[in-house]
Design a protein around this motif. Structure first.
Motif, PDB file in Angstrom:
ATOM      1  N   ALA A   1       0.831  -1.214   0.000  1.00 23.37           N
ATOM      2  CA  ALA A   1       0.000   0.000   0.000  1.00 23.37           C
ATOM      3  C   ALA A   1       0.861   1.258   0.000  1.00 23.37           C
ATOM      4  O   ALA A   1       0.587   2.218  -0.730  1.00 23.37           O
ATOM      5  CB  ALA A   1      -0.936  -0.019   1.210  1.00 23.37           C
ATOM      6  N   ILE A   2       1.911   1.258   0.798  1.00 28.74           N
ATOM      7  CA  ILE A   2       2.799   2.422   0.859  1.00 28.74           C
ATOM      8  C   ILE A   2       3.500   2.637  -0.483  1.00 28.74           C
ATOM      9  O   ILE A   2       3.613   3.770  -0.971  1.00 28.74           O
ATOM     10  CB  ILE A   2       3.831   2.244   1.988  1.00 28.74           C
TER      11      ILE A   2
ATOM     12  N   ILE B   1       0.947   4.084  -2.942  1.00 25.81           N
ATOM     13  CA  ILE B   1       0.734   5.522  -2.717  1.00 25.81           C
ATOM     14  C   ILE B   1       1.887   6.325  -3.316  1.00 25.81           C
ATOM     15  O   ILE B   1       1.678   7.373  -3.933  1.00 25.81           O
ATOM     16  CB  ILE B   1       0.597   5.811  -1.211  1.00 25.81           C
ATOM     17  N   ARG B   2       3.085   5.825  -3.155  1.00 20.82           N
ATOM     18  CA  ARG B   2       4.261   6.486  -3.741  1.00 20.82           C
ATOM     19  C   ARG B   2       4.116   6.562  -5.259  1.00 20.82           C
ATOM     20  O   ARG B   2       4.416   7.589  -5.871  1.00 20.82           O
ATOM     21  CB  ARG B   2       5.525   5.707  -3.364  1.00 20.82           C
ATOM     22  N   TYR B   3       3.642   5.475  -5.849  1.00 19.44           N
ATOM     23  CA  TYR B   3       3.468   5.439  -7.308  1.00 19.44           C
ATOM     24  C   TYR B   3       2.380   6.416  -7.752  1.00 19.44           C
ATOM     25  O   TYR B   3       2.549   7.155  -8.728  1.00 19.44           O
ATOM     26  CB  TYR B   3       3.113   4.017  -7.740  1.00 19.44           C
ATOM     27  N   LEU B   4       1.253   6.448  -7.021  1.00 21.89           N
ATOM     28  CA  LEU B   4       0.147   7.344  -7.386  1.00 21.89           C
ATOM     29  C   LEU B   4       0.527   8.809  -7.225  1.00 21.89           C
ATOM     30  O   LEU B   4       0.004   9.675  -7.941  1.00 21.89           O
ATOM     31  CB  LEU B   4      -1.086   7.016  -6.533  1.00 21.89           C
ATOM     32  N   ASN B   5       1.429   9.084  -6.289  1.00 23.71           N
ATOM     33  CA  ASN B   5       1.917  10.454  -6.112  1.00 23.71           C
ATOM     34  C   ASN B   5       3.037  10.808  -7.091  1.00 23.71           C
ATOM     35  O   ASN B   5       3.630  11.882  -7.007  1.00 23.71           O
ATOM     36  CB  ASN B   5       2.415  10.658  -4.680  1.00 23.71           C
TER      37      ASN B   5
END
Length: 653
Positions: A73-74, A77-81
């Motif tokens: 999940a972390i 999130i890094r990828y989506l940001n």
């Protein structure tokens, strides 16, 4: 400024929590877990043992999966940001390994156990994939020396719990035999019968929260060299005192495990690591090589001339093959009789149940000649065979039920029960209580059967499996379904009834079977890439820096694990620590290369040489051109001067 800095530090430390849990606290988890093995469907597994209780593996597996989900999940999130991921070329091979792990699981014939884990292992495909995610997660989120310190400090709490339990077990003080220990490791439904709870380990044997004493070779084999390097790297006296105490606890716990593979792995790793450090100076490296060569020669001499040396040699290479050590080499359940191979002498035994209820036994040799028998025990109706070739064999006619007759053959005091049916002829009543046609074993003779504490026999059974797993493996956690479990002769002579080969006792052989040869090669390239990278770095890096010794210690830990893996297996107790240290090692290597600008000078000098080499011919060419131009200009000037002088002469005339 300071407030923002503190917030950023706190946020960065929170990112490290999954790593700390994986490396430090998951190995310390011990609690009861009741499950159905789903193995009763196999002839080699007893129906009565379908329900089992696990204490050391199942909850670790669940914890690894839960923490793995958090890490995924972390990373997501890094990828989506749209934040960049750190990457190096070696990770292509890790991705290749992950691909073959996934493909082997997808096409496995044992999908239930691939997904759920198996008896005494619980390392399904999800766990194996999360190991790799842990490594890559650490590589991306550990970017500063302080973060490495935070991970090691807080993971050390969980590691201390594991170590202290093993330390006291070595002195016969077993936490898991205390009332408190039993209450904490069981659910409330067990609390009225805790007196029945016990583990079958010899007194004063360390197994700590890792269950198998052999796993301590992995665990403490990594910790001891890491602690040694940390001791050199730290500056404060109190830190060194803490490390010394921790090192003593680890050494005692490893001694208490009575496992020699960890010591052998550390000894071999120490030689390699010493050569790496000596290679920083050519003269010392040459001396080191000479010492190693002399040491190898001396070891070979001692192994063949001294008692201790011979014992070590016999432990490593073994002393016998099964067929040379034990009388019973093979069993065949034929249609008309049971055939025993006794020291290469075939013995055929059959029986008939008369109408009067009397069982008549007939024995014949390889030529079909009948061999007479004599009743040597009238009370139990045990017959001896009147032939010196079969002096160690007795026969007992027996009624298994009111309607089912059979014979009990005793070879070297070991019982073998047989019965016959009209449809299938003679069958063996195995230790699981099931009638089967006795299987024919497929084994190699590459290793002696007692090599490396009887691992040689398991390796010999594993080698015939390798050919069919060149491209695709059988799936994670499925080794026990590929290897023949019906190895009743070795069970009765060596291991004990109803013992199962859950693992290959060699990480690399098991990877080959479960992941395929190509996937295993991808894993090995990734691991050796890190080793070669580390050798290049620690031949050059400034060892006065603490972080350099941390990195060297992680390099040592990974190296010991890889060597110990020759005789041990990946498991949920120790693998999270290994993959965590591997990720930390990669991250520290990256920091050192950047901090000390390693290999930059080599690149600059190489580029400078290239520029010089390219510029020389250009300079020569330009010089030639200028010279030519000067010559032409000079000749032109001379011609002009001559013309002018001629004109002047004409004018004068």
């Amino acid at each position: 400024m300071s407030t923002n800095g503190n917030k950023n530090t706190l946020k960065a430390n929170k990112i490290l929590i999954p790593i700390i849990i994986m490396m430090g606290f998951i190995p310390a988890i011990v609690h009861s877990f009741v499950y159905n093995t789903n193995l009763a469907q196999f002839d080699w597994y007893p129906d009565s043992a379908a329900q089992q209780t696990d204490f050391f593996f199942a909850w670790k597996m669940i914890a690894i999966i839960l923490v793995g989900v958090v890490m995924i999940a972390i990373l997501l999130i890094r990828y989506l940001n749209k934040k960049e991921f750190l990457f190096e070329n070696s990770f292509y091979f890790l991705m290749g390994y992950a691909l073959f792990v996934a493909m082997s699981a997808l096409f496995s014939n044992h999908k239930y156990w691939v997904a759920h884990g198996t008896y005494e292992l619980f390392e399904p495909v999800w766990v194996v994939l999360i190991y790799m995610i842990l490594c890559y997660y650490i590589y991306n989120y550990v970017q500063e020396e302080k973060q490495v310190e935070v991970i090691l400090r807080w993971s050390g709490i969980g590691i201390a719990i594991v170590t202290v339990i093993g330390f006291f077990q070595a002195f016969g003080l077993d936490y898991f035999k205390t009332s408190l220990g039993k209450h904490l490791m069981t659910s409330t439904s067990w609390w009225n019968q805790l007196d029945k709870l016990s583990f079958n380990f010899a007194e004063k044997t360390s197994y700590t929260t890792l269950y198998n004493p052999n796993f301590l070779s992995f665990y403490f084999g990594m910790l001891i060299p890491l602690l040694f390097c940390l001791f050199i790297g730290v500056k404060k006296i109190w830190q060194r005192l803490v490390i010394v105490v921790a090192g003593i606890l680890c050494v005692v716990a490893l001694i208490g495990s009575r496992s020699s593979s960890g010591w052998m792995a550390m000894a071999l790793a120490a030689v390699i690591l010493a050569l790496v450090l000596l290679s920083r100076k050519k003269k010392l490296f040459v001396v080191g090589i000479a010492v190693v060569v002399i040491g190898v020669i001396a070891a070979c001499v001692l192994a063949n001339t001294t008692g201790i040396g011979q014992r070590v040699k016999n432990t490593i290479v073994g002393t016998y093959h099964m067929e040379d050590q034990f009388a019973l080499n093979d069993i065949k359940t034929n249609t008309d009789d049971v055939e025993l191979d006794i020291w290469d002498n075939p013995l055929h035994v059959s029986y008939e149940l008369g109408s009067d209820g009397v069982i008549t036994v007939t024995c014949k040799d390889a030529e079909g000649q009948e061999i007479t028998t004599t009743e040597i025990d009238q009370e139990n109706h045990i017959l001896g065979i009147n032939d010196e070739r079969f002096a160690n064999v007795q026969i007992q006619p027996i009624m298994f039920t009111d309607d089912t007759a059979g014979i009990k053959l005793l070879v070297d005091g070991i019982e073998w029960d047989f019965s016959k049916t009209d449809a299938d002829g003679y069958e063996y009543l195995n230790t699981a209580g099931k009638l089967i046609k006795y299987p024919q074993m497929k084994t190699s003779h590459l290793f002696r059967d007692d090599a490396m504490s009887n691992r040689g026999h398991i390796w010999n059974k594993t080698i015939p499996l390798l050919g069919k797993h060149v491209f695709m493996g059988s799936g994670a956690n499925t080794y026990m379904f590929e290897v023949q479990q019906e190895d009743y002769i070795s069970q009765n002579y060596v291991y004990g009834a109803n013992s199962y080969d859950v693992k290959a006792h060699c990480w690399y052989l098991q990877q080959w079977v479960e992941t395929g040869l190509l996937g295993t090669l991808a894993l090995l390239v990734f691991l050796f890439w890190y080793l070669v990278q580390s050798v290049r770095i620690y031949r050059r890096v400034d060892l006065h820096e603490s972080i350099s010794w941390v990195g060297f210690g992680l390099f040592a830990a990974v190296l010991v694990y890889m060597i110990a893996g020759i005789a041990n297996d990946s498991n949920v107790c120790t693998a999270p620590v290994f993959w965590g240290m591997l990720g930390l090692g990669l991250a520290v290597n990256r920091m050192l290369v950047k901090k000390e600008q390693l290999f930059v000078k080599e690149t600059v000098s190489t580029e400078a040489e290239t520029v010089v080499k390219q510029s020389i011919p250009k300079a020569v060419e330009s010089t030639k051109t200028v010279t030519a131009q000067m010559v032409e200009e000079s000749s032109a000037k001379k011609k002009t001067t001559k013309k002018q002088s001629r004109k002047q002469r004409k004018n004068q005339k």
